[in-house]
Design an enzyme around this catalytic site. Sequence first.
Site, short mmCIF file in Angstrom:
data_model
loop_
_atom_site.label_atom_id
_atom_site.label_comp_id
_atom_site.label_asym_id
_atom_site.label_seq_id
_atom_site.Cartn_x
_atom_site.Cartn_y
_atom_site.Cartn_z
N GLU A 235 56.53 -66.92 67.38
CA GLU A 235 55.58 -66.16 66.55
C GLU A 235 56.21 -65.91 65.18
OE1 GLU A 235 54.96 -62.52 68.69
OE2 GLU A 235 57.07 -61.97 68.67
N ASP B 89 58.76 -56.03 60.88
CA ASP B 89 58.19 -57.32 60.49
C ASP B 89 58.27 -57.55 58.99
OD1 ASP B 89 57.37 -57.54 63.22
OD2 ASP B 89 55.61 -56.33 62.74
#
Length: 504
Positions: free
Chosen positions: A197, A29
């Site tokens: 997301e 991420d």
Amino acid sequence: MSHFLLRHSTADNGDGTYRNPVLRADWSDPDAIRVGDDYYLIASSFHRVPGLPVLHSRDLVNWTIIGHALDRLVPEADFRTPQRGGGVWAPALRHHAGRYWIVYPDPDRGLFVTSAEDPAGKWTTPHLLKGGKGLIDPCPLWASDGSAYLVHGWAKSRAGINNRLTVHRMSEDATELLDAGAVVIDGDELPGYRTLEGPKFYERDGWYWIFAPAGGVADGWQSAFRSRNPLGPYEERIVLEQGDTDINGPHQGAWVTTQGGDDWFLHFQDKGVFGRVVHLQPMRWDDDGWPVIGDKGRPVTVHPKPLQGETPAAPATSDDFATGIGPQWAWQANPKPGWAATGSGLTLTCVPHVDPDLRFLPNLLGQRLPDGGCRAETTMRLDAEPGATAGLAVVGDDYAWIGLARTENGTVVTCRTAQDGEPPHDNGSPFPLDAPAVTVGVEVDATGRCQFFAHLPGEATQPVGEAFQATEGRWVGAALGLFATGEGSASFDAVRVTAADTDA
């Protein structure tokens, strides 16, 4: 046994080009920014302590670890034991008003803010910006007109909803949100969208941009959304996907512009047992003002570097512990004083545990398992009471380790494995330690298959036990770890981590 070369796992080819991935381990991420001539990158860290690693580069290819934004996880008491799958999820990094800002989610507690004047220095105590379950993947935007905003996603496992992005107005100092928030992009209304997301918020030439992935971690894609208003409505386009390449799920990362005005995109690829490795893609703009990432929207493998002249480098893996525990290591929970001492190698205090399951052992000291294979080894000793164990482990949902166990009849060299939900069992027959120390290690191949080995002083290296297939953990790749349980202490000389020589 396989052939390994001692080298950095650097992506720099040394000829002006680089090869993806640029970060060959579980730096999941990623978000990144440029400040002057320096680039900084952060990554999610989940239950690992210290959390929120901070990396530095001068060319977007060669990265080193310079510190962590979280010395400990909060609330302190909740993270005394490993919260596998919880902790710090996908964060965002920005530079504003002379400070570095990180907004990160804890999916069980809410969205937190920490800041620092120096990204390698001390960060402020995390401040809860928005409380609640299932709030994930926040990113702030300080707009050119002086207003500020925050976008975030939702985790269905906690909130009962997902596939949508919410935007709030935010105070300029990032201490509070100024409204109840509005869903600005609903993936349920977009054909084929699922699991929208990981948004990142930007402003460019009168457009507000939200870069966001969809489709899931292993098989998803990268979309870009734009609007003339930060609260929408937004139009959408897919800007990066696997296509006919072997880079599965290329998405979720950071848009960075160099000093010279060139645009680049950092994203991850899910590699299972090795976690989410980081790729760097060139980025340009089409005639309609949309970003085109990679080669016509497909990830590249080899490409000229953004900037030339930097020395090849990669995050450290080996460690002699001469000046402390290196920044590549992290505990599985908030550490207690006295767990470790350094100087002449590493000494771990054996910590008593009723059930020494390495997956839930707070005092397991681990680092990311290098993508593509490696050899790791160390020489160790155990000075402890009967029942104590210590060793070198590979830990995911399944785990295995090689090391020493103290019995009523002396110390034995042992190898043990445990499948998810099952107790550990011997892998091969333990044998007596007839010397003060033993060298233990593991070879990991490109599929995550592990062969443990050991040798006594002056003897040849021998494989121990059957090969073990490593597995990923809860949203993380497998960890290479050191541990000690029971009563007493275990000492480890330098840990040498050697990358696989894939060309041999």
